[in-house]
Design a protein around this motif. Structure first.
Motif, PDB file in Angstrom:
ATOM      1  N   VAL A 204       0.801  -1.053  -0.029  1.00 45.56           N
ATOM      2  CA  VAL A 204      -0.076   0.069   0.096  1.00 45.56           C
ATOM      3  C   VAL A 204       0.966   1.184   0.056  1.00 45.56           C
ATOM      4  CG1 VAL A 204      -1.963   1.171   1.148  1.00 45.56           C
ATOM      5  CG2 VAL A 204      -1.576  -1.055   1.326  1.00 45.56           C
ATOM      6  N   ILE A 205       0.446   2.246  -0.708  1.00 42.86           N
ATOM      7  CA  ILE A 205       1.163   3.626  -0.524  1.00 42.86           C
ATOM      8  C   ILE A 205       0.443   4.586  -0.443  1.00 42.86           C
ATOM      9  CG2 ILE A 205       3.033   2.499  -2.188  1.00 42.86           C
ATOM     10  CD1 ILE A 205       1.932   4.555  -4.328  1.00 42.86           C
ATOM     11  N   ASN A 206       0.978   5.761   0.339  1.00 38.38           N
ATOM     12  CA  ASN A 206       0.395   7.213   0.544  1.00 38.38           C
ATOM     13  C   ASN A 206       0.560   7.806  -0.887  1.00 38.38           C
ATOM     14  OD1 ASN A 206       1.097  10.252   1.230  1.00 38.38           O
ATOM     15  ND2 ASN A 206      -0.860   9.681   1.796  1.00 38.38           N
ATOM     16  N   GLY A 207      -0.627   8.274  -1.357  1.00 31.28           N
ATOM     17  CA  GLY A 207      -0.393   9.059  -2.716  1.00 31.28           C
ATOM     18  C   GLY A 207      -1.381  10.333  -2.668  1.00 31.28           C
ATOM     19  N   SER A 208      -1.749  10.486  -3.878  1.00 28.09           N
ATOM     20  CA  SER A 208      -2.970  11.670  -3.876  1.00 28.09           C
ATOM     21  C   SER A 208      -3.429  11.441  -5.450  1.00 28.09           C
ATOM     22  CB  SER A 208      -2.188  13.063  -4.042  1.00 28.09           C
ATOM     23  OG  SER A 208      -1.455  13.263  -5.219  1.00 28.09           O
ATOM     24  N   ILE A 209      -4.766  12.097  -5.331  1.00 28.53           N
ATOM     25  CA  ILE A 209      -5.451  12.020  -6.364  1.00 28.53           C
ATOM     26  C   ILE A 209      -4.767  12.649  -7.809  1.00 28.53           C
ATOM     27  CG2 ILE A 209      -7.588  12.931  -7.780  1.00 28.53           C
ATOM     28  CD1 ILE A 209      -8.962  12.644  -4.966  1.00 28.53           C
ATOM     29  N   GLN A 210      -4.145  13.658  -7.383  1.00 29.49           N
ATOM     30  CA  GLN A 210      -3.511  14.503  -8.514  1.00 29.49           C
ATOM     31  C   GLN A 210      -2.269  13.910  -9.095  1.00 29.49           C
ATOM     32  OE1 GLN A 210      -4.554  15.614  -5.421  1.00 29.49           O
ATOM     33  NE2 GLN A 210      -5.040  17.739  -5.425  1.00 29.49           N
ATOM     34  N   SER A 211      -1.533  13.074  -8.202  1.00 30.91           N
ATOM     35  CA  SER A 211      -0.255  12.458  -8.655  1.00 30.91           C
ATOM     36  C   SER A 211      -0.528  10.988  -9.137  1.00 30.91           C
ATOM     37  CB  SER A 211       0.736  12.207  -7.697  1.00 30.91           C
ATOM     38  OG  SER A 211       1.151  13.471  -7.209  1.00 30.91           O
ATOM     39  N   ASN A 212      -1.600  10.233  -8.716  1.00 26.01           N
ATOM     40  CA  ASN A 212      -1.727   8.774  -8.674  1.00 26.01           C
ATOM     41  C   ASN A 212      -3.072   8.486  -9.688  1.00 26.01           C
ATOM     42  OD1 ASN A 212      -0.332   9.028  -5.921  1.00 26.01           O
ATOM     43  ND2 ASN A 212       0.694   7.487  -7.038  1.00 26.01           N
ATOM     44  N   GLU A 213      -3.831   9.267  -9.925  1.00 24.93           N
ATOM     45  CA  GLU A 213      -5.014   9.037 -10.724  1.00 24.93           C
ATOM     46  C   GLU A 213      -4.560   8.461 -12.065  1.00 24.93           C
ATOM     47  OE1 GLU A 213      -8.058   9.387 -14.019  1.00 24.93           O
ATOM     48  OE2 GLU A 213      -6.054  10.409 -13.816  1.00 24.93           O
ATOM     49  N   GLN A 214      -3.483   8.893 -12.758  1.00 27.63           N
ATOM     50  CA  GLN A 214      -3.019   8.412 -14.102  1.00 27.63           C
ATOM     51  C   GLN A 214      -2.695   6.982 -14.074  1.00 27.63           C
ATOM     52  OE1 GLN A 214       0.810   9.926 -15.034  1.00 27.63           O
ATOM     53  NE2 GLN A 214       1.078  10.667 -12.616  1.00 27.63           N
ATOM     54  N   TYR A 215      -2.341   6.608 -12.959  1.00 27.20           N
ATOM     55  CA  TYR A 215      -1.891   5.304 -12.868  1.00 27.20           C
ATOM     56  C   TYR A 215      -2.941   4.170 -12.922  1.00 27.20           C
ATOM     57  CZ  TYR A 215       2.806   7.006 -12.098  1.00 27.20           C
ATOM     58  OH  TYR A 215       4.068   7.783 -12.140  1.00 27.20           O
ATOM     59  N   THR A 216      -4.130   4.526 -12.332  1.00 24.91           N
ATOM     60  CA  THR A 216      -5.178   3.933 -12.005  1.00 24.91           C
ATOM     61  C   THR A 216      -6.091   3.641 -13.438  1.00 24.91           C
ATOM     62  OG1 THR A 216      -6.973   5.740 -11.828  1.00 24.91           O
ATOM     63  CG2 THR A 216      -5.602   4.777  -9.994  1.00 24.91           C
ATOM     64  N   GLN A 217      -5.655   4.398 -14.410  1.00 27.93           N
ATOM     65  CA  GLN A 217      -6.104   4.171 -15.802  1.00 27.93           C
ATOM     66  C   GLN A 217      -5.447   3.179 -16.509  1.00 27.93           C
ATOM     67  OE1 GLN A 217      -9.276   5.403 -16.002  1.00 27.93           O
ATOM     68  NE2 GLN A 217      -8.622   6.505 -14.143  1.00 27.93           N
ATOM     69  N   LEU A 218      -4.283   2.589 -15.955  1.00 27.62           N
ATOM     70  CA  LEU A 218      -3.504   1.561 -16.771  1.00 27.62           C
ATOM     71  C   LEU A 218      -4.122   0.222 -16.651  1.00 27.62           C
ATOM     72  CD1 LEU A 218      -0.128   2.619 -15.625  1.00 27.62           C
ATOM     73  CD2 LEU A 218      -1.014   3.082 -17.758  1.00 27.62           C
ATOM     74  N   PRO A 219      -3.824  -0.713 -17.599  1.00 28.75           N
ATOM     75  CA  PRO A 219      -4.355  -1.916 -17.509  1.00 28.75           C
ATOM     76  C   PRO A 219      -3.887  -2.692 -16.487  1.00 28.75           C
ATOM     77  CG  PRO A 219      -2.886  -1.882 -19.200  1.00 28.75           C
ATOM     78  CD  PRO A 219      -3.272  -0.472 -18.806  1.00 28.75           C
TER      79      PRO A 219
END
Length: 349
Positions: A204-219
């Protein structure tokens, strides 16, 4: 009339009574240095400070230069200057650093004057790999209770860690001793935390919507693919965000990862929440007339509404509270988090 508008009008009424004092006493100088508790000119602290500095400078007809010097140098600079030539903007790290015993942090409520709040970054979050067996925070807490070791990447001593402390608090409340199975992986910047996930060094990591949303769109089969499990912001804060959200993540999507739909219990029927608030910090001996001058100017700026659009466009939530109200609000947050940190046995002054 919503709370924000009432707050603005109340501040305008209160500061109007002080107008003769402001006119007769010390005022902000023509050139002001606004130091921030970050070394980055691309992060959220700089973005907030720049937006607020531009609006305040225009309102007062002065020059304000934002200087990204980091927390240690920022506190030193504002601590040396009671004239108003140097002001500071930072966020909750200002008091969390002290609660966690981070070297160089003092009790800001004793050592400085607290100025107005200006905005909230609602993006603080926790994520897992997209193919993780943990589908939710409930899964993570249940795993800890079963004796599984869950590694959580954080930057210790502040905003990045407070949600992790809340996880441990909730784990202990549900099954004393299980909190030991939530193991910190201490890293540095957001890119370091991301890399820990990519390299399977953290679950698990601490992150942010701004920084990490892009990675949630990957397959799911991409090594960098992530999934949100928790957004710490209060639901009432997230509801003020644009309906379209950020990237492919709508506001409704965000609310699914926030309380009450995603629960990290704090006790007494409450969930832990955390809004990352940006606010002014002043020299403790700065003239009260300058404090009043800034409160009044910002009340007028927020009443005008232009700054709200700039902040919202950058995915920040406008949150103006005049100095007295801001101090009370931040002191309450400080006291809540101090209890959490203390009860899980982590450093606290």
């Amino acid at each position: 009339m919503n709370l924000t508008r009432r707050t603005i009008l109340a501040a305008l009424s209160a500061t109007a009574l002080l107008a003769p004092l402001v006119a007769a006493a010390q005022e902000l100088p023509r050139n002001v240095r606004l130091v921030i508790g970050s070394n980055s000119t691309g992060g959220d602290t700089y973005q907030n400070a720049a937006i607020v500095a531009d609006a305040l400078a225009e309102k007062l007809g002065i020059n304000i230069k934002v200087d990204a010097v980091g927390p240690t140098e920022a506190f030193k600079a504002v601590g040396r200057d009671s004239r108003g030539t140097t002001l500071m903007i930072h966020h909750d790290q200002s008091y969390l650093g002290y609660l966690y015993g981070v070297r160089g942090y003092e009790d800001i409520f004793a050592s400085y004057k607290i100025g107005p709040t200006v905005s909230v970054n609602p993006g603080n979050a926790y994520l897992v790999p997209k193919d993780s067996p943990y589908k939710s925070m409930a899964d993570i807490l249940a795993a800890a209770e079963k004796g599984e070791r869950v590694r959580v990447a954080i930057q210790p001593g502040g905003v990045s860690e407070i949600g992790f402390s809340a996880m441990k608090y909730a784990a202990h409340a549900a099954a004393p001793g299980s909190e030991a199975n939530l193991v910190p992986v201490n890293t540095g910047s957001q890119s370091d935390k991301d890399q820990a996930l990519f390299d399977n060094l953290a679950d698990v990591i601490n992150g942010s919507i701004q920084s990490n949303e892009q990675y949630t769109q990957l397959p799911a089969d991409d090594q960098k693919a992530m999934r949100f499990v928790w957004i710490t912001a209060r639901p009432e804060t997230l509801r003020k965000a644009p309906e379209a959200g950020m990237g492919a993540m709508t506001r409704d999507d965000m609310l699914k990862f926030a309380s009450p739909e995603t629960s990290v219990p704090l006790g007494e029927g409450k969930d832990f929440t955390f809004d990352k608030v940006f606010f002014f910090i002043y020299n403790k001996d700065m003239d009260p007339a300058i404090v009043a001058q800034i409160d009044e100017a910002l009340a007028e700026v927020y009443a005008d509404g232009k700054i709200e659009k700039r902040l919202t466009d950058a995915f920040f939530i406008p949150d103006f509270r005049p100095s007295d109200e801001a101090r009370a609000h931040l002191q309450e947050k400080n006291d809540t988090y101090a209890r959490i940190i203390s009860e899980i046995g982590e450093p606290s002054n």
